[in-house]
Scaffold this motif. Structure first.
Motif, PDB file in Angstrom:
ATOM      1  N   GLU A   1      28.855  39.262  40.282  1.00 33.27           N
ATOM      2  CA  GLU A   1      28.849  39.179  41.747  1.00 33.27           C
ATOM      3  C   GLU A   1      28.223  40.425  42.366  1.00 33.27           C
ATOM      4  OE1 GLU A   1      32.626  36.195  42.662  1.00 33.27           O
ATOM      5  OE2 GLU A   1      32.997  38.356  42.488  1.00 33.27           O
TER       6      GLU A   1
ATOM      7  N   LYS B   1      36.218  33.415  48.671  1.00 30.45           N
ATOM      8  CA  LYS B   1      36.899  33.708  47.413  1.00 30.45           C
ATOM      9  C   LYS B   1      38.285  33.059  47.385  1.00 30.45           C
ATOM     10  CE  LYS B   1      37.570  37.476  44.143  1.00 30.45           C
ATOM     11  NZ  LYS B   1      37.293  38.897  43.843  1.00 30.45           N
TER      12      LYS B   1
ATOM     13  N   ILE C   1      29.919  35.462  45.954  1.00 33.22           N
ATOM     14  CA  ILE C   1      31.136  34.846  45.425  1.00 33.22           C
ATOM     15  C   ILE C   1      30.714  33.770  44.434  1.00 33.22           C
ATOM     16  CG2 ILE C   1      33.263  33.592  45.979  1.00 33.22           C
ATOM     17  CD1 ILE C   1      31.362  35.420  48.729  1.00 33.22           C
ATOM     18  N   ALA C   2      31.020  33.973  43.161  1.00 37.32           N
ATOM     19  CA  ALA C   2      30.571  33.071  42.106  1.00 37.32           C
ATOM     20  C   ALA C   2      31.399  31.789  42.094  1.00 37.32           C
ATOM     21  CB  ALA C   2      30.648  33.770  40.753  1.00 37.32           C
TER      22      ALA C   2
ATOM     23  N   VAL D   1      26.584  30.409  43.268  1.00 34.90           N
ATOM     24  CA  VAL D   1      27.071  31.588  43.985  1.00 34.90           C
ATOM     25  C   VAL D   1      26.842  31.406  45.483  1.00 34.90           C
ATOM     26  CG1 VAL D   1      24.932  32.957  43.898  1.00 34.90           C
ATOM     27  CG2 VAL D   1      27.125  34.124  43.904  1.00 34.90           C
TER      28      VAL D   1
END
Length: 378
Positions: A53, A235, A66-67, A222
């Motif tokens: 990230e 997240k 944010i993956a 992402v």
């Protein structure tokens, strides 16, 4: 056509089967995977997720990354963060992969389709503005569709095959009409418009790392944004809405299990280390193709003005639909995998009743564009 087949096999150094786009694992992938396995942190918590990230945000020039488990999930969450709700409308392009419209539909919103430009294959600012001026009005700070009386909440242009659309113009139009710009950057890692990376023009954007993308972890996606509040919320809602606590399980909203596993992130960290090499190879391949097809009465799709493209999928424009079909049949029968561009979204059963502008360019391209082998050459 045999001349083209022979040439493609020659530049990929083989007489065997040539896929459209295969991944390259030539760096630290196995090393990082073993390290991840040895750590036992193979799910959505681990050092590789955090590292990826940070490195991704730095690469594209975004404050936060944010993956997610895939690109469709990233776009779904991006639209939710743009406050798209059930029965809202979202303007997008008909020439795109189905994931764009699926993400809109997951929310219960409905797509509106405007035309693309011939030079970018991405959303046309002219068509977007024409639709808004002829069909919409601003009321109570919302863009209202005068036909359906629904709010047009967001606009989702897509950077087709990694070629940047005229995103700056689209951004200006969206701001004027109080529409949130959400970039579908699934295909455009490593692409820049006016020296600014794609995905950093809108409020939020989504990228993909599917098995056929320029870097991959088998899946993966992402979300990028410069908004700290949106990043924290992204997240939170991609991690089942769980409130942080050493041992209690408390969730404060209905959310999603969309976080990228650490084992996939390990692959992506290794892939990022070779991204610049991959981009260099792809641009070299584009140059070779461009020179060859200039003598074949076939148009090679080159990067648009003001852009630097990653050339994720190389593409050619045939002169007629008949020529396209003959090219596809001959190449695939002879071990060179080629593919047409997507069927227009508004022609699929799920979206055939969606509102559209004139889609002249999109239809023209749909009937003529072919993707040709695009893998990084070794």
């Amino acid at each position: 056509m045999q001349k083209i087949i022979d040439f493609i096999k020659q530049i990929f150094f083989t007489n065997d089967f040539i896929p459209l786009h295969e991944p390259r694992f030539i760096g630290n992938e196995k090393k990082y995977l073993n390290e991840c396995i040895d750590s036992t942190f193979v799910s959505s918590v681990g050092k590789f997720v955090d590292q990826f990230e940070k490195e991704f945000a730095l690469y594209v020039g975004s404050k936060y990354a944010i993956a997610t488990v895939n690109g469709t999930a990233a776009l779904h969450i991006s639209l939710l963060l743009a406050d798209v709700k059930k029965d809202d409308e979202v303007i997008t392009q008909p020439l795109t992969f189905i994931a764009t419209c699926n993400a809109i539909s997951y929310i219960g919103a409905k797509p509106i389709f405007v035309d693309v430009d011939l030079d970018t294959m991405g959303m046309s600012p002219k068509s977007l503005l024409d639709f808004l001026e002829n069909n919409c009005e601003i009321k109570d700070n919302n863009c209202i569709n005068k036909t359906t009386r629904k709010i047009i909440k967001a606009c989702v242009p897509m950077h087709t095959f990694g070629h940047p659309c005229k995103i700056e113009e689209i951004k200006d139009i969206c701001e004027k009409w109080n529409i949130v710009l959400v970039e579908d950057s699934a295909e455009s890692l490593g692409s820049f418009y006016k020296n600014k990376h794609t995905g950093t023009f809108g409020k939020i954007a989504a990228f993909s790392f599917n098995g056929n993308k320029i870097i991959t972890s088998g899946g993966g996606g992402v979300i990028v944004t410069d908004d700290e509040v949106l990043a924290k919320k992204a997240k939170h809602i991609t991690t089942t809405g769980k409130i942080p606590h050493p041992y209690e399980y408390v969730h404060d909203q209905i959310a999603y299990n969309y976080r990228l596993p650490n084992i996939n992130a390990a692959l992506l960290v290794a892939q990022m280390e070779n991204l610049d090499n991959f981009l260099t190879s792809k641009r070299q391949l584009a140059k070779i193709y461009k020179e060859f097809f200039s003598n074949e009465n076939i148009t090679f799709i080159k990067e648009p003005a003001n852009s630097k493209s990653n050339y994720w999928l190389q593409a050619v424009l045939l002169n007629t639909k008949k020529q396209r079909d003959e090219f596809l049949e001959y190449s695939n029968k002879n071990g060179v995998i080629t593919r047409p561009i997507w069927k227009l979204m508004n022609e699929l059963d799920m979206f055939k009743d969606c509102q559209t502008n004139k889609l002249i360019n999109a239809k023209y391209l749909e009937e003529r564009i072919v993707n040709i082998p695009s893998s990084v050459r070794l």
